[in-house]
Scaffold this motif. Structure first.
Motif, PDB file in Angstrom:
ATOM      1  N   TRP A 116      -4.995   3.707 -11.869  1.00  0.00           N
ATOM      2  CA  TRP A 116      -3.996   3.757 -10.992  1.00  0.00           C
ATOM      3  C   TRP A 116      -3.305   5.255 -10.879  1.00  0.00           C
ATOM      4  O   TRP A 116      -3.523   5.525  -9.733  1.00  0.00           O
ATOM      5  N   LEU A 132      -5.796   9.464  -6.058  1.00  0.00           N
ATOM      6  CA  LEU A 132      -5.397   7.991  -5.265  1.00  0.00           C
ATOM      7  C   LEU A 132      -3.799   8.488  -5.732  1.00  0.00           C
ATOM      8  O   LEU A 132      -3.625   7.747  -4.576  1.00  0.00           O
ATOM      9  N   PRO A 161      -2.405   2.710   1.864  1.00  0.00           N
ATOM     10  CA  PRO A 161      -2.393   1.476   0.667  1.00  0.00           C
ATOM     11  C   PRO A 161      -3.549   1.760  -0.286  1.00  0.00           C
ATOM     12  O   PRO A 161      -4.488   2.306  -0.392  1.00  0.00           O
ATOM     13  N   ILE A 162      -2.880   1.956  -1.357  1.00  0.00           N
ATOM     14  CA  ILE A 162      -3.712   1.188  -2.337  1.00  0.00           C
ATOM     15  C   ILE A 162      -3.228  -0.034  -3.179  1.00  0.00           C
ATOM     16  O   ILE A 162      -2.080   0.157  -3.630  1.00  0.00           O
ATOM     17  N   TYR A 163      -4.636  -1.118  -3.573  1.00  0.00           N
ATOM     18  CA  TYR A 163      -3.634  -1.691  -4.040  1.00  0.00           C
ATOM     19  C   TYR A 163      -4.809  -2.246  -4.921  1.00  0.00           C
ATOM     20  O   TYR A 163      -6.298  -1.945  -5.234  1.00  0.00           O
ATOM     21  N   ARG A 203      -1.903   7.673  -1.893  1.00  0.00           N
ATOM     22  CA  ARG A 203      -0.690   7.196  -1.928  1.00  0.00           C
ATOM     23  C   ARG A 203       0.550   8.243  -1.103  1.00  0.00           C
ATOM     24  O   ARG A 203       1.175   7.858   0.103  1.00  0.00           O
ATOM     25  N   ARG A 204       0.529   9.837  -1.493  1.00  0.00           N
ATOM     26  CA  ARG A 204       1.254  10.091  -0.921  1.00  0.00           C
ATOM     27  C   ARG A 204       0.845  10.609   0.544  1.00  0.00           C
ATOM     28  O   ARG A 204       2.246  10.908   1.399  1.00  0.00           O
TER      29      ARG A 204
END
Length: 331
Positions: free
Chosen positions: A78, A83, A92-94, A87-88
């Motif tokens: 994660w 990544l 969207p990362i999931y 995110r910054r």
């Protein structure tokens, strides 16, 4: 042109996540760091299905791809720098499990987590529900990949319950996953190379329980018990007799004089489960508390426990010869 959705990892969960996104109308790129003859064959099949696949590429290639979202397989860390940067920037990362949750949120979930015991509890909950006539597929860390089940649901399946075994990796990358029932078995140090500290690891497990409508918790685990004030309405279980949790909590289930006992009285004999070990009695109590919340009757639960075969490699009886029992506990 519509920006693509990137899926990281060409394993079982990555492939099913990509297929689900494609079925939902997304433009999908699958990225895999390895390249082998087998992976080249898999990539060729996926390209025929309309998916884009890149082998032998690092996570840094995400910068060039400029995705609108990124879906991670459980093995992808994660906190990889690329990544964090995405995110910054608001991308969207999931995880793959979060994607499945978004696709199947209309079905009630039973989420099972814990350092040890979660595989057996998940299998037991699924078995009890299925033996009682419920459509309750198992997915996540055991059974099917969660997005494989979600793809079935996209095609019209409507399960009564989704029973998901959830590792810390899957919980960490599933920020909106909200089970109807959340089961937490045990907490001991694990995966600290990934999560950085025992406190961080425990916080990930606790987050799933906090989001669950009905937490089902092991009152005999000291690390879980010390966090009890976070969940005033949780269902607590204990093998030590209900008085062991008082005056702090009333046990939802305990073992009293050899009987699985609720506050209303005995439900059935604790010996109905054919598996040995105190830990399996704890597993039985947690699974029983979960399926009681799911609407099963004690007689249905007792019947299901009698027929539960256990899980491979966990105190699994493999042979009896000349009075000697041979057990596989290689997990």
């Amino acid at each position: 042109m519509v920006r693509p959705t990137a899926v990281i990892g060409l394993g079982r969960s990555g492939i099913s996540a990509a297929r689900l996104l494609h079925a939902q109308g997304h433009r999908v790129w699958l990225l895999e760091q390895r390249q082998t003859p087998q992976l080249h064959g898999t990539a060729a099949v996926l390209r025929q299905e309309g998916l884009h696949v890149r082998l032998n590429c690092s996570l840094a290639s995400l910068e060039q791809l400029n995705p609108q979202a990124v879906v991670l397989s459980p093995g992808v860390c994660w906190t990889e720098p690329v990544l964090v940067q995405l995110r910054r920037r608001g991308v969207p990362i999931y995880g793959e499990t979060e994607l499945a949750w978004q696709a199947m949120a209309s079905a009630p979930w039973i989420g099972v987590t814990g350092t040890n015991g979660k595989t057996t509890i998940t299998a037991m909950v699924g078995h009890l529900l299925q033996q009682a006539g419920r459509d309750a597929p198992i997915c996540g860390n055991s059974g099917a990949a969660a997005t494989e089940l979600a793809l079935d649901c996209h095609g019209g399946r409507r399960p009564d319950w989704v029973v998901a075994e959830l590792s810390s990796f899957q919980v960490e990358a599933s920020p909106t996953l909200t089970p109807r029932i959340g089961v937490w078995s045990t907490l001991t140090p694990d995966h600290l190379d990934r999560h950085g500290s025992f406190a961080a690891y425990g916080a990930i497990k606790a987050a799933l329980v906090t989001r669950s409508a009905v937490p089902v918790l092991n009152g005999d685990d000291p690390q879980i018990w010390r966090r009890r004030n976070r969940w005033p309405t949780a269902r607590w279980i204990t093998c030590c007799g209900g008085a062991a949790l008082q005056p702090h909590r009333q046990a939802a289930l305990s073992i009293e004089e050899g009987m699985v006992t609720a506050p209303t009285g005995p439900l059935f004999s604790a010996d109905v489960l054919p598996l040995p070990g105190r830990h399996n009695r704890l597993n039985m109590l947690l699974a029983t508390a979960a399926v009681l919340e799911a609407g099963l009757e004690p007689r249905q639960i007792a019947a299901g426990l009698r027929s539960f075969p256990g899980v491979p490699h966990r105190l699994e009886t493999i042979a009896r010869h000349q009075g000697v029992t041979y057990i596989n506990d290689s997990k």
